[in-house]
Motif scaffolding. Structure first.
Motif, short mmCIF file in Angstrom:
data_model
loop_
_atom_site.label_atom_id
_atom_site.label_comp_id
_atom_site.label_asym_id
_atom_site.label_seq_id
_atom_site.Cartn_x
_atom_site.Cartn_y
_atom_site.Cartn_z
N LEU A 6 0.83 -1.20 0.00
CA LEU A 6 0.00 0.00 0.00
C LEU A 6 0.87 1.25 0.00
O LEU A 6 0.63 2.18 -0.77
CB LEU A 6 -0.94 0.00 1.21
CG LEU A 6 -1.83 1.22 1.36
CD1 LEU A 6 -2.72 1.42 0.14
CD2 LEU A 6 -2.67 1.10 2.62
N THR A 9 2.43 1.75 -3.39
CA THR A 9 1.42 2.20 -4.35
C THR A 9 1.16 3.69 -4.17
O THR A 9 1.12 4.44 -5.14
CB THR A 9 0.11 1.39 -4.19
OG1 THR A 9 0.40 0.00 -4.30
CG2 THR A 9 -0.91 1.78 -5.24
N ASP A 56 -8.10 -4.63 -7.06
CA ASP A 56 -9.51 -4.22 -7.12
C ASP A 56 -9.84 -3.21 -6.02
O ASP A 56 -10.53 -2.22 -6.27
CB ASP A 56 -10.44 -5.42 -7.02
CG ASP A 56 -10.41 -6.30 -8.26
OD1 ASP A 56 -9.87 -5.87 -9.30
OD2 ASP A 56 -10.92 -7.44 -8.17
N ARG A 57 -9.36 -3.46 -4.81
CA ARG A 57 -9.62 -2.54 -3.70
C ARG A 57 -8.99 -1.17 -3.97
O ARG A 57 -9.58 -0.14 -3.68
CB ARG A 57 -9.09 -3.07 -2.37
CG ARG A 57 -9.67 -4.39 -1.86
CD ARG A 57 -11.16 -4.46 -1.60
NE ARG A 57 -12.03 -4.57 -2.75
CZ ARG A 57 -12.27 -5.67 -3.48
NH1 ARG A 57 -11.69 -6.79 -3.21
NH2 ARG A 57 -13.11 -5.64 -4.50
N MET A 58 -7.78 -1.16 -4.52
CA MET A 58 -7.11 0.11 -4.82
C MET A 58 -7.87 0.88 -5.89
O MET A 58 -8.07 2.09 -5.76
CB MET A 58 -5.67 -0.13 -5.27
CG MET A 58 -4.74 -0.60 -4.18
SD MET A 58 -4.56 0.57 -2.83
CE MET A 58 -3.87 1.98 -3.66
N GLU A 60 -11.08 0.56 -6.72
CA GLU A 60 -12.37 0.99 -6.15
C GLU A 60 -12.19 2.22 -5.27
O GLU A 60 -12.97 3.16 -5.36
CB GLU A 60 -13.00 -0.15 -5.35
CG GLU A 60 -13.55 -1.26 -6.22
CD GLU A 60 -13.94 -2.50 -5.41
OE1 GLU A 60 -13.96 -2.45 -4.16
OE2 GLU A 60 -14.23 -3.52 -6.05
N SER A 61 -11.17 2.20 -4.45
CA SER A 61 -10.92 3.35 -3.56
C SER A 61 -10.63 4.61 -4.35
O SER A 61 -11.11 5.69 -4.01
CB SER A 61 -9.73 3.05 -2.63
OG SER A 61 -10.06 2.01 -1.75
N SER A 62 -9.86 4.47 -5.41
CA SER A 62 -9.53 5.65 -6.21
C SER A 62 -10.75 6.21 -6.93
O SER A 62 -10.82 7.41 -7.18
CB SER A 62 -8.41 5.35 -7.21
OG SER A 62 -8.87 4.48 -8.21
N GLN A 64 -13.83 6.08 -5.72
CA GLN A 64 -14.84 6.47 -4.74
C GLN A 64 -14.44 7.71 -3.95
O GLN A 64 -14.91 7.93 -2.85
CB GLN A 64 -15.13 5.31 -3.79
CG GLN A 64 -15.80 4.15 -4.46
CD GLN A 64 -16.00 2.97 -3.52
OE1 GLN A 64 -15.53 2.95 -2.40
NE2 GLN A 64 -16.72 1.98 -4.01
N LEU A 65 -13.59 8.52 -4.53
CA LEU A 65 -13.21 9.76 -3.87
C LEU A 65 -14.45 10.65 -3.74
O LEU A 65 -15.31 10.65 -4.63
CB LEU A 65 -12.12 10.48 -4.66
CG LEU A 65 -10.76 9.78 -4.69
CD1 LEU A 65 -9.85 10.49 -5.68
CD2 LEU A 65 -10.14 9.75 -3.32
N ASN A 76 -7.90 11.07 -13.07
CA ASN A 76 -8.37 9.73 -12.71
C ASN A 76 -7.71 8.68 -13.59
O ASN A 76 -7.31 7.62 -13.12
CB ASN A 76 -9.89 9.62 -12.86
CG ASN A 76 -10.61 9.93 -11.57
OD1 ASN A 76 -10.03 9.89 -10.49
ND2 ASN A 76 -11.88 10.25 -11.68
#
Length: 100
Positions: A6, A9, A56-58, A60-62, A64-65, A76
Motif C-alpha cells: 500500500l 502504491t 480491485d480494492r485500490m 475501487e478506492s480511487s 470512490q473519492l 483519474n
C-alpha cells in the motif's frame, strides 16, 4: 507486507516519474509474495487472485473519492494507469517465482 505494498502504491501514484526504485521494490515484494505462496501451498491462480483482490480494492478506492475532491477525468486516468503499472510488476514477479 500488505502495508508495504500500500505504501509503495501511494508513493508511486504520488510521483511524477516512473521511479525505478519503487518499481524495483514492487517486484521484490511480488517475489516475496510468490515465495510465501508456494511455501504455504497456494496455487499460482490463488496467489494471483489475492493480488487481484488488492488491485480491485485500490481501483475501487480511487474511484470512490468524495465529489468534493474535484478531480479531472485525465487525473483519474493517470491514477488508474499508475496503480496498474505498479501492481503489474507485483503480479509478474509472483508468476516468475512460481515458474522457478
Amino acid at each position: 507486507m500488505g502495508q508495504q505494498l500500500l505504501a509503495l502504491t501511494l508513493q508511486f501514484i504520488g510521483s511524477d516519474t516512473d521511479d525505478i526504485e519503487i518499481l524495483s521494490e514492487a517486484k521484490s515484494l511480488g517475489s516475496r509474495y510468490g515465495i510465501i505462496g508456494r511455501e504455504v501451498g497456494m496455487t499460482l491462480t490463488e496467489a494471483l487472485q489475492a493480488a487481484m483482490f488488492f488491485r480491485d480494492r485500490m481501483v475501487e478506492s480511487s474511484l470512490q473519492l468524495p465529489e468534493s475532491v474535484k478531480i479531472k477525468p485525465e487525473a483519474n486516468l493517470r491514477l488508474l494507469q499508475r496503480i496498474n503499472k505498479l501492481l503489474n510488476e507485483v503480479q509478474l514477479a509472483i508468476a516468475l517465482e512460481y515458474e522457478k
